[in-house]
Design a protein around this motif. Structure first.
Motif, PDB file in Angstrom:
ATOM      1  N   SER A  49      11.389  12.108  -0.584  1.00 48.42           N
ATOM      2  CA  SER A  49      10.579  12.581   0.552  1.00 48.42           C
ATOM      3  C   SER A  49       9.959  11.432   1.339  1.00 48.42           C
ATOM      4  N   VAL A  50       9.968  10.213   0.775  1.00 50.35           N
ATOM      5  CA  VAL A  50       9.339   9.080   1.477  1.00 50.35           C
ATOM      6  C   VAL A  50      10.411   8.199   2.120  1.00 50.35           C
ATOM      7  N   ASP A  51      10.039   7.483   3.168  1.00 53.28           N
ATOM      8  CA  ASP A  51      10.989   6.552   3.775  1.00 53.28           C
ATOM      9  C   ASP A  51      10.484   5.111   3.777  1.00 53.28           C
ATOM     10  N   CYS A  52       9.276   4.898   3.245  1.00 52.32           N
ATOM     11  CA  CYS A  52       8.804   3.524   3.058  1.00 52.32           C
ATOM     12  C   CYS A  52       7.751   3.496   1.964  1.00 52.32           C
ATOM     13  N   MET A  53       7.486   2.299   1.459  1.00 54.24           N
ATOM     14  CA  MET A  53       6.470   2.112   0.425  1.00 54.24           C
ATOM     15  C   MET A  53       5.518   1.013   0.869  1.00 54.24           C
ATOM     16  N   ILE A  54       4.257   1.176   0.452  1.00 55.69           N
ATOM     17  CA  ILE A  54       3.269   0.123   0.692  1.00 55.69           C
ATOM     18  C   ILE A  54       2.592  -0.122  -0.652  1.00 55.69           C
ATOM     19  N   MET A  55       2.691  -1.329  -1.157  1.00 53.03           N
ATOM     20  CA  MET A  55       2.094  -1.591  -2.463  1.00 53.03           C
ATOM     21  C   MET A  55       1.348  -2.921  -2.454  1.00 53.03           C
ATOM     22  N   GLY A  56       0.442  -3.068  -3.387  1.00 52.45           N
ATOM     23  CA  GLY A  56      -0.300  -4.315  -3.524  1.00 52.45           C
ATOM     24  C   GLY A  56       0.545  -5.374  -4.228  1.00 52.45           C
ATOM     25  N   THR A  78      14.721   2.001   0.100  1.00 59.77           N
ATOM     26  CA  THR A  78      13.443   2.251   0.776  1.00 59.77           C
ATOM     27  C   THR A  78      12.781   0.938   1.205  1.00 59.77           C
ATOM     28  N   HIS A  79      12.373   0.893   2.434  1.00 59.65           N
ATOM     29  CA  HIS A  79      11.669  -0.288   2.958  1.00 59.65           C
ATOM     30  C   HIS A  79      10.320  -0.410   2.247  1.00 59.65           C
ATOM     31  N   ILE A  80      10.042  -1.599   1.691  1.00 59.15           N
ATOM     32  CA  ILE A  80       8.813  -1.789   0.923  1.00 59.15           C
ATOM     33  C   ILE A  80       7.965  -2.886   1.550  1.00 59.15           C
ATOM     34  N   VAL A  81       6.729  -2.532   1.837  1.00 61.06           N
ATOM     35  CA  VAL A  81       5.779  -3.524   2.354  1.00 61.06           C
ATOM     36  C   VAL A  81       4.844  -3.914   1.220  1.00 61.06           C
ATOM     37  N   VAL A  82       4.779  -5.198   0.934  1.00 65.80           N
ATOM     38  CA  VAL A  82       3.881  -5.687  -0.114  1.00 65.80           C
ATOM     39  C   VAL A  82       2.699  -6.383   0.553  1.00 65.80           C
ATOM     40  N   LEU A  83       1.498  -5.925   0.181  1.00 63.96           N
ATOM     41  CA  LEU A  83       0.284  -6.496   0.779  1.00 63.96           C
ATOM     42  C   LEU A  83      -0.125  -7.735   0.009  1.00 63.96           C
ATOM     43  N   SER A  84      -0.182  -8.846   0.682  1.00 66.71           N
ATOM     44  CA  SER A  84      -0.628 -10.070   0.017  1.00 66.71           C
ATOM     45  C   SER A  84      -1.160 -11.048   1.043  1.00 66.71           C
ATOM     46  N   ASN A  85      -2.306 -11.620   0.747  1.00 60.89           N
ATOM     47  CA  ASN A  85      -2.853 -12.650   1.632  1.00 60.89           C
ATOM     48  C   ASN A  85      -2.341 -14.026   1.251  1.00 60.89           C
ATOM     49  N   THR A  86      -1.690 -14.130   0.098  1.00 64.58           N
ATOM     50  CA  THR A  86      -1.297 -15.460  -0.392  1.00 64.58           C
ATOM     51  C   THR A  86       0.217 -15.666  -0.365  1.00 64.58           C
ATOM     52  N   LEU A  87       0.976 -14.631  -0.787  1.00 67.72           N
ATOM     53  CA  LEU A  87       2.429 -14.796  -0.855  1.00 67.72           C
ATOM     54  C   LEU A  87       3.071 -14.577   0.514  1.00 67.72           C
ATOM     55  N   LYS A  88       3.987 -15.486   0.884  1.00 70.93           N
ATOM     56  CA  LYS A  88       4.688 -15.318   2.165  1.00 70.93           C
ATOM     57  C   LYS A  88       6.110 -14.779   1.933  1.00 70.93           C
ATOM     58  N   PRO A  95      14.722  -7.083  -4.516  1.00 68.22           N
ATOM     59  CA  PRO A  95      15.649  -6.878  -3.401  1.00 68.22           C
ATOM     60  C   PRO A  95      15.062  -7.362  -2.076  1.00 68.22           C
ATOM     61  N   LYS A  96      15.920  -7.543  -1.138  1.00 71.85           N
ATOM     62  CA  LYS A  96      15.511  -8.053   0.175  1.00 71.85           C
ATOM     63  C   LYS A  96      14.904  -6.967   1.056  1.00 71.85           C
ATOM     64  N   THR A  97      14.763  -5.763   0.496  1.00 68.99           N
ATOM     65  CA  THR A  97      14.112  -4.692   1.266  1.00 68.99           C
ATOM     66  C   THR A  97      12.603  -4.895   1.320  1.00 68.99           C
ATOM     67  N   LEU A  98      12.115  -5.946   0.660  1.00 71.59           N
ATOM     68  CA  LEU A  98      10.673  -6.186   0.624  1.00 71.59           C
ATOM     69  C   LEU A  98      10.200  -7.024   1.807  1.00 71.59           C
ATOM     70  N   GLU A  99       9.098  -6.570   2.389  1.00 74.42           N
ATOM     71  CA  GLU A  99       8.445  -7.332   3.457  1.00 74.42           C
ATOM     72  C   GLU A  99       7.042  -7.693   2.995  1.00 74.42           C
ATOM     73  N   MET A 100       6.657  -8.953   3.105  1.00 78.63           N
ATOM     74  CA  MET A 100       5.297  -9.333   2.758  1.00 78.63           C
ATOM     75  C   MET A 100       4.417  -9.121   3.981  1.00 78.63           C
ATOM     76  N   TYR A 101       3.220  -8.567   3.760  1.00 78.31           N
ATOM     77  CA  TYR A 101       2.330  -8.292   4.896  1.00 78.31           C
ATOM     78  C   TYR A 101       0.909  -8.731   4.568  1.00 78.31           C
ATOM     79  N   SER A 102       0.304  -9.372   5.507  1.00 83.22           N
ATOM     80  CA  SER A 102      -1.095  -9.775   5.388  1.00 83.22           C
ATOM     81  C   SER A 102      -1.790  -9.357   6.666  1.00 83.22           C
ATOM     82  N   GLY A 103      -2.793  -8.527   6.543  1.00 80.43           N
ATOM     83  CA  GLY A 103      -3.490  -8.138   7.778  1.00 80.43           C
ATOM     84  C   GLY A 103      -4.083  -6.756   7.672  1.00 80.43           C
TER      85      GLY A 103
END
Lengths: 187, 187
Positions: A49-56, A78-88, A95-103
Motif C-alpha cells: 500500500s506504500v510507495d515510499c519509506m522515510i526512516m531515521g 520502494t524509494h527510501i529516504v533516510v534522515l541523517s544530518n551526518t551521513l551523505k 540498495p541504491k533506492t536509498l536517498e539520504m536527506y537532511s533538512g
C-alpha cells in the motif's frame, strides 16, 4: 501524502532494547503456532500500500547490519529516504533506492508529494515521534509482542499536546501477538 | 491466590498525567457512542470475580479525593488492603472495608490466601510493578484509551527480567477504546 506507521513493540511499548537489539521480537509469543496466511501479520499488504519509506539513520543502520541479500530485502523497489544530518551516502551494503536527506520534514513531505508519492511508511522511533509532533502521521499499526522488557527505546515520546486517536481496531493472533490500528487526529 | 490487574492506560502506556489526573480518560474516544451492555467495558464482571483488592496509597488517595457516596462506591463490600508505610488509618471519607498494610507483599498474599481469599484485584502503578517483580501477578486486563499523552505515570516500570505474556486476547469497543488481556508467565 498519507504517512503511516507500521511497527512492533513490546507490551510495555519499547521498539528495541537500549542497545538497539530486537532479539525479543523473534522469541516472544507462542513459537509453535502456524499462523498460515497470517504469518506476516499484515506486513506484505501494508508494504504493497506504500510507495515510499522515510526512516531515521539508526533504523537504517539496524537494517544495514542485517546484511540482507537482494532476495531478503523486504522493501522491494520502494524509494527510501533516510534522515541523517551526518551521513551523505548510504552504506554500500544497501540498495541504491536509498536517498539520504537532511533538512526540514514538512518540506520533504511536500517534495515527495509533488513527485507523485501517495503513501509513506515512516519508520524508527525518533522519526515517528518527530512526524507525530509535526502532525504528519495519519495512521498507525502497532503490533505488540507478548513480553514486558522493562526498559528500552520507547515507540512514543513527548508530545506537544494530547494526540487524539480514532477509528481504532484490534486483531489478536494465535501466537499471542496483538495488533492495534489507529487513525491519528490532531484536533 | 490469583492476582489480577484491571487498569486503563493511554495508548502510550500512562495511567495518569504526572500530576495524577485522569481527565483524559473521561474525554478520550468517541463520546457519542452508546456502548449499551458494554458500557462498563467488563469492569462489573471483573469486580464480581474478585474477593479482595490490594492498592497503593496514591491509588487510594485518588479514590478518596472523588468523595464518592455509598451508592457511587464501585467496590461493594470487597475487602481492600491499602499499602502504606506512613498511613495507619484510612481516610474517614472511605468505607471501613479498608485495611492499611505495611510490610512484605509475599507475606500479605500468603495471609490473605490463608484467610480464604481467592482472587485479588491489584491496583496502582507502583503496586502493580512491585507485584510483577515478585512474580505475583497472574492476569492483566489493560484498557487503552485512544489518546497519546506524551508524558505521565507509566503503568509498567523496570523489570528484573523479560516477563513472558501468554494467552492474549483483544477486544475493540465502538468508542475506540481497546482492551488487551494477558496471562503472565515468569519462565
Amino acid at each position: 501524502m498519507k504517512c503511516s506507521v507500521y511497527i512492533a513493540t513490546s507490551a510495555d511499548g519499547f521498539i528495541a532494547r537500549n542497545d538497539g537489539s530486537v532479539d525479543w521480537l523473534m522469541t516472544a509469543g507462542k513459537q509453535s503456532v502456524d499462523l498460515a496466511d497470517e504469518a506476516d501479520m499484515g506486513f506484505n499488504a501494508f508494504m504493497a500500500s506504500v510507495d515510499c519509506m522515510i526512516m531515521g539513520r539508526k533504523c537504517m543502520e539496524v537494517i544495514a547490519a542485517m546484511n540482507l541479500t537482494d532476495e531478503q530485502w523486504p522493501y522491494g523497489d520502494t524509494h527510501i529516504v533516510v534522515l541523517s544530518n551526518t551521513l551523505k551516502e548510504s552504506p554500500s551494503s544497501l540498495p541504491k533506492t536509498l536517498e539520504m536527506y537532511s533538512g526540514d520534514l514538512n518540506s520533504l513531505v511536500t517534495r515527495l508529494e509533488n513527485e507523485g508519492f501517495k503513501h509513506a511508511y515512516v519508520d524508527g522511533g525518533t522519526t515517528i515521534q518527530a512526524f507525530i509532533n509535526l502532525e504528519l502521521i495519519n495512521e498507525m499499526t502497532i503490533t505488540r509482542a507478548p513480553v514486558l522488557l522493562g526498559a528500552g527505546i520507547p515507540l512514543f515520546g513527548k508530545t506537544t499536546k494530547d494526540i487524539t486517536l480514532e477509528q481504532s481496531s484490534v486483531k489478536g493472533f494465535a501466537n499471542d501477538f496483538i495488533q492495534e490500528f489507529y487513525q491519528v487526529a490532531y484536533n
